[in-house]
Design a protein around this motif. Sequence first.
Motif, PDB file in Angstrom:
ATOM      1  N   UNK A  14      46.897  52.839  37.987  1.00  6.57           N
ATOM      2  CA  UNK A  14      47.191  54.265  37.815  1.00  6.57           C
ATOM      3  C   UNK A  14      47.154  55.013  39.140  1.00  6.57           C
ATOM      4  N   UNK A  15      46.130  54.767  39.956  1.00  4.92           N
ATOM      5  CA  UNK A  15      45.981  55.505  41.220  1.00  4.92           C
ATOM      6  C   UNK A  15      47.167  55.257  42.160  1.00  4.92           C
ATOM      7  N   UNK A  16      47.572  53.991  42.418  1.00  3.79           N
ATOM      8  CA  UNK A  16      48.728  53.793  43.298  1.00  3.79           C
ATOM      9  C   UNK A  16      50.013  54.446  42.768  1.00  3.79           C
ATOM     10  N   UNK A  17      50.205  54.405  41.447  1.00  5.93           N
ATOM     11  CA  UNK A  17      51.408  55.023  40.867  1.00  5.93           C
ATOM     12  C   UNK A  17      51.368  56.537  41.065  1.00  5.93           C
ATOM     13  N   UNK A  18      50.228  57.159  40.782  1.00  8.52           N
ATOM     14  CA  UNK A  18      50.114  58.614  40.944  1.00  8.52           C
ATOM     15  C   UNK A  18      50.332  59.002  42.407  1.00  8.52           C
ATOM     16  N   UNK A  19      49.788  58.240  43.334  1.00  6.37           N
ATOM     17  CA  UNK A  19      49.981  58.529  44.764  1.00  6.37           C
ATOM     18  C   UNK A  19      51.454  58.480  45.140  1.00  6.37           C
ATOM     19  N   UNK A  20      52.165  57.479  44.623  1.00 11.51           N
ATOM     20  CA  UNK A  20      53.597  57.359  44.939  1.00 11.51           C
ATOM     21  C   UNK A  20      54.395  58.505  44.312  1.00 11.51           C
ATOM     22  N   UNK A  21      54.047  58.883  43.078  1.00 11.79           N
ATOM     23  CA  UNK A  21      54.767  59.976  42.410  1.00 11.79           C
ATOM     24  C   UNK A  21      54.508  61.290  43.143  1.00 11.79           C
ATOM     25  N   UNK A  52      53.904  61.550  46.206  1.00 11.26           N
ATOM     26  CA  UNK A  52      54.645  61.425  47.457  1.00 11.26           C
ATOM     27  C   UNK A  52      56.140  61.618  47.295  1.00 11.26           C
ATOM     28  N   UNK A  53      56.617  61.829  46.076  1.00 14.10           N
ATOM     29  CA  UNK A  53      58.027  62.127  45.858  1.00 14.10           C
ATOM     30  C   UNK A  53      58.851  60.976  45.312  1.00 14.10           C
ATOM     31  N   UNK A 101      60.368  58.592  42.481  1.00 19.33           N
ATOM     32  CA  UNK A 101      60.560  58.699  41.036  1.00 19.33           C
ATOM     33  C   UNK A 101      59.555  57.819  40.288  1.00 19.33           C
ATOM     34  N   UNK A 102      59.134  58.254  39.120  1.00 17.91           N
ATOM     35  CA  UNK A 102      58.078  57.571  38.373  1.00 17.91           C
ATOM     36  C   UNK A 102      58.428  56.112  38.069  1.00 17.91           C
ATOM     37  N   UNK A 103      59.647  55.848  37.613  1.00 17.64           N
ATOM     38  CA  UNK A 103      60.030  54.472  37.277  1.00 17.64           C
ATOM     39  C   UNK A 103      59.979  53.571  38.509  1.00 17.64           C
ATOM     40  N   UNK A 104      60.423  54.095  39.631  1.00 17.67           N
ATOM     41  CA  UNK A 104      60.399  53.324  40.872  1.00 17.67           C
ATOM     42  C   UNK A 104      58.958  53.108  41.338  1.00 17.67           C
ATOM     43  N   UNK A 105      58.108  54.106  41.166  1.00 11.87           N
ATOM     44  CA  UNK A 105      56.699  53.987  41.555  1.00 11.87           C
ATOM     45  C   UNK A 105      55.997  52.929  40.722  1.00 11.87           C
ATOM     46  N   UNK A 106      56.258  52.913  39.426  1.00  9.58           N
ATOM     47  CA  UNK A 106      55.646  51.913  38.554  1.00  9.58           C
ATOM     48  C   UNK A 106      56.127  50.522  38.951  1.00  9.58           C
ATOM     49  N   UNK A 107      57.420  50.386  39.171  1.00  9.88           N
ATOM     50  CA  UNK A 107      57.976  49.085  39.550  1.00  9.88           C
ATOM     51  C   UNK A 107      57.396  48.600  40.874  1.00  9.88           C
TER      52      UNK A 107
END
Length: 84
Positions: free
Chosen positions: A45-52, A54-55, A57-63
């Motif tokens: 969760x933390x790495x995904x939230x940091x990427x989101x 940072x701008x 897109x959510x799907x790309x951050x999860x991937x």
Amino acid sequence: MKPYLLSLGAGLLVGIVYSLLNVKSPAPPVIALIGLLGILLGEQIVPVVKRVIGGQPAAQAVSAACTEPVLGRLPGDPDTQRKA
């Protein structure tokens, strides 16, 4: 793909031996495995939230953040094929 099939085969062989010996498997119950999956997903969760934030897109951050930690290196991954 070969390690996955070897792992499955080993598991099946052990299961057959357990069955022949009338022994219950020491594997954890499904509820424990679901808890472990929750821990694994919670760590992402933390790495995904940091990427989101940072701008990205959510799907790309999860991937980008979750694919390898959750699923391991997949058989079609070019990095896996180079190391094999």
